[in-house]
Write a protein that holds these residues in place. Structure first.
Motif, PDB file in Angstrom:
ATOM      1  N   GLY A  12       0.804  -1.116   0.215  1.00  0.00           N
ATOM      2  CA  GLY A  12       0.006   0.063   0.000  1.00  0.00           C
ATOM      3  C   GLY A  12       0.668   1.313   0.061  1.00  0.00           C
ATOM      4  O   GLY A  12       1.977   1.428  -0.552  1.00  0.00           O
ATOM      5  N   MET A  13       0.343   2.339   0.776  1.00  0.00           N
ATOM      6  CA  MET A  13       0.905   3.654   0.711  1.00  0.00           C
ATOM      7  C   MET A  13       2.319   3.480   1.393  1.00  0.00           C
ATOM      8  O   MET A  13       3.229   4.152   0.983  1.00  0.00           O
ATOM      9  N   GLY A  87      -2.062   0.955   9.276  1.00  0.00           N
ATOM     10  CA  GLY A  87      -3.331   1.309   9.801  1.00  0.00           C
ATOM     11  C   GLY A  87      -4.478   0.154   9.526  1.00  0.00           C
ATOM     12  O   GLY A  87      -3.707  -0.844   8.626  1.00  0.00           O
TER      13      GLY A  87
HETATM   14  P1  NDP Z   1      -3.239  -1.187   3.396  1.00  0.00           P
HETATM   15  O1  NDP Z   1      -4.179  -2.044   4.200  1.00  0.00           O
HETATM   16  O2  NDP Z   1      -2.803  -1.321   2.010  1.00  0.00           O
HETATM   17  O3  NDP Z   1      -1.660  -1.497   4.404  1.00  0.00           O
HETATM   18  C1  NDP Z   1      -1.822  -1.259   5.801  1.00  0.00           C
HETATM   19  C2  NDP Z   1      -0.289  -1.392   6.313  1.00  0.00           C
HETATM   20  O4  NDP Z   1      -0.455  -1.338   7.758  1.00  0.00           O
HETATM   21  C3  NDP Z   1       0.132  -2.630   6.049  1.00  0.00           C
HETATM   22  O5  NDP Z   1       1.543  -2.595   5.575  1.00  0.00           O
HETATM   23  C4  NDP Z   1      -0.091  -3.577   7.332  1.00  0.00           C
HETATM   24  O6  NDP Z   1       1.068  -4.579   7.486  1.00  0.00           O
HETATM   25  C5  NDP Z   1      -0.030  -2.404   8.497  1.00  0.00           C
HETATM   26  N1  NDP Z   1      -0.364  -2.741   9.665  1.00  0.00           N
HETATM   27  C6  NDP Z   1      -1.642  -3.324   9.751  1.00  0.00           C
HETATM   28  N2  NDP Z   1      -1.590  -3.516  11.207  1.00  0.00           N
HETATM   29  C7  NDP Z   1      -0.244  -3.724  11.837  1.00  0.00           C
HETATM   30  C8  NDP Z   1      -0.012  -3.661  12.906  1.00  0.00           C
HETATM   31  N3  NDP Z   1      -0.540  -4.193  14.012  1.00  0.00           N
HETATM   32  N4  NDP Z   1       1.184  -3.301  13.012  1.00  0.00           N
HETATM   33  C9  NDP Z   1       2.019  -2.956  12.014  1.00  0.00           C
HETATM   34  N5  NDP Z   1       1.774  -2.818  10.786  1.00  0.00           N
HETATM   35  C10 NDP Z   1       0.388  -3.015  10.636  1.00  0.00           C
HETATM   36  O7  NDP Z   1      -3.616   0.236   3.835  1.00  0.00           O
HETATM   37  P2  NDP Z   1      -3.312   1.847   2.970  1.00  0.00           P
HETATM   38  O8  NDP Z   1      -1.949   1.811   2.405  1.00  0.00           O
HETATM   39  O9  NDP Z   1      -4.398   2.067   2.082  1.00  0.00           O
HETATM   40  O10 NDP Z   1      -3.322   2.847   4.317  1.00  0.00           O
HETATM   41  C11 NDP Z   1      -2.186   3.453   4.877  1.00  0.00           C
HETATM   42  C12 NDP Z   1      -2.679   4.583   5.931  1.00  0.00           C
HETATM   43  O11 NDP Z   1      -3.463   5.452   4.978  1.00  0.00           O
HETATM   44  C13 NDP Z   1      -3.617   4.044   6.986  1.00  0.00           C
HETATM   45  O12 NDP Z   1      -3.291   4.761   8.345  1.00  0.00           O
HETATM   46  C14 NDP Z   1      -4.874   4.143   6.527  1.00  0.00           C
HETATM   47  O13 NDP Z   1      -5.797   4.311   7.688  1.00  0.00           O
HETATM   48  C15 NDP Z   1      -4.755   5.590   5.588  1.00  0.00           C
HETATM   49  N6  NDP Z   1      -5.945   5.804   4.793  1.00  0.00           N
HETATM   50  C16 NDP Z   1      -5.929   5.162   3.696  1.00  0.00           C
HETATM   51  C17 NDP Z   1      -6.975   5.280   3.060  1.00  0.00           C
HETATM   52  C18 NDP Z   1      -7.258   4.601   1.463  1.00  0.00           C
HETATM   53  O14 NDP Z   1      -8.117   4.933   0.659  1.00  0.00           O
HETATM   54  N7  NDP Z   1      -6.672   3.694   1.023  1.00  0.00           N
HETATM   55  C19 NDP Z   1      -7.709   6.450   2.992  1.00  0.00           C
HETATM   56  C20 NDP Z   1      -7.802   7.591   4.334  1.00  0.00           C
HETATM   57  C21 NDP Z   1      -6.496   7.093   5.073  1.00  0.00           C
HETATM   58  P3  NDP Z   1       0.572  -6.230   7.216  1.00  0.00           P
HETATM   59  O15 NDP Z   1       0.877  -6.229   5.697  1.00  0.00           O
HETATM   60  O16 NDP Z   1       1.575  -6.981   7.998  1.00  0.00           O
HETATM   61  O17 NDP Z   1      -0.959  -6.386   7.323  1.00  0.00           O
END
Ligand code: NDP
Length: 231
Positions: A12-13, A87
């Protein structure tokens, strides 16, 4: 060389931020729960061996946060930029809300990043930028999707915003900048394929805003392109 720490760096991001800052010649500390299994990070490690460090971090485990911060402090790291990107998001309709879902969102999206910020203070270079990846869903005034089931998610981002705003005041005298950024609706696993914004565009907009902000902007809640968002 400037040093950047990014959480949730394996997809992701988070992965987008890692690629951007590696291409800019920065030293990147990419944190993930999947140090052994992330093929994306393994590939980047092969290409950028001297610039990329992959470290284990689970934001749901306070001891994991402490262990990373202790390791960085012992190795005398000075961070110029921290991106609290990791997240989670899932929904429960009203009528089926559960305490575990609210606790988990608050743990990963709110408390984890704030405990990480706190633990990293000894490693922050003067002028360091602490970026909190928030969400428009954390804005009370916007009240986006009030009829959707992402209530725990919205509450966790709103709580992240107030704690980040308070943190900005606490760290101002140390010349540390705290910023909350809404990436917009982005094509990731979380955002889904129907989202209008590509990861590349979101990263381009956010990194350009991160470059521009100064201490005078600390404590602001901003769009990816730098426009301000109502609380
Ligand atoms: P993704 O679901 O694509 O990626 C989430 C990332 O967070 C993964 O690397 C995941 O790791 C990691 N993660 C989840 N749980 C944990 C944990 N317990 N400890 C450490 N790492 C963890 O999300 P996005 O890239 O879309 O989101 C990035 C940020 O942007 C987030 O904070 C999200 O809330 C925010 N956001 C996203 C939007 C969107 O449209 N996509 C809109 C608004 C905000 P793993 O691979 O191990 O699960």
């Amino acid at each position: 060389m400037k040093t950047v720490l990014i959480t949730g760096a394996d997809r992701g991001m988070g992965l987008g931020f890692v690629k951007h800052y590696l291409s800019q010649g920065k030293q990147v500390i990419a944190t993930t729960r999947r140090t052994q299994s992330s093929q994306h990070l393994a590939k980047l490690k092969a290409e950028y061996a001297a610039q990329l460090l992959v470290k284990s971090l689970d934001l749901g485990q306070p001891e994991s946060i402490k262990s990373l911060a202790d390791e960085l402090q012992q190795a005398n790291y000075q961070l110029d930029l921290v991106i609290n990107n990791a997240g989670i998001s899932y929904g429960e309709p009203f009528g089926e809300w559960t305490a575990p879902a609210f606790n988990q969102h608050l743990q990963i999206n709110t408390l984890g990043p704030m405990l990480l910020n706190q633990a990293l203070v000894p490693c922050l270079a003067a002028g360091c930028k602490l970026i909190q990846i928030s969400s428009g869903m954390g804005s009370i005034e916007w009240n986006i999707g009030a009829d959707n089931p992402l209530d725990a998610y919205a509450a966790s981002k709103c709580a992240l915003n107030i704690l980040s705003r308070r943190l900005a005041e606490k760290l101002k005298s140390q010349n540390i900048i705290v910023l909350m950024l809404n990436p917009g609706w982005v094509q990731t696993d979380m955002g889904g394929a129907e989202a209008p914004t590509s990861i590349e565009q979101a990263i381009k907009d956010m990194t350009s805003t991160i470059d521009k902000v100064s201490l005078a902007d600390s404590g602001q809640f901003l769009e990816a392109d730098g426009a301000s968002i109502p609380w």
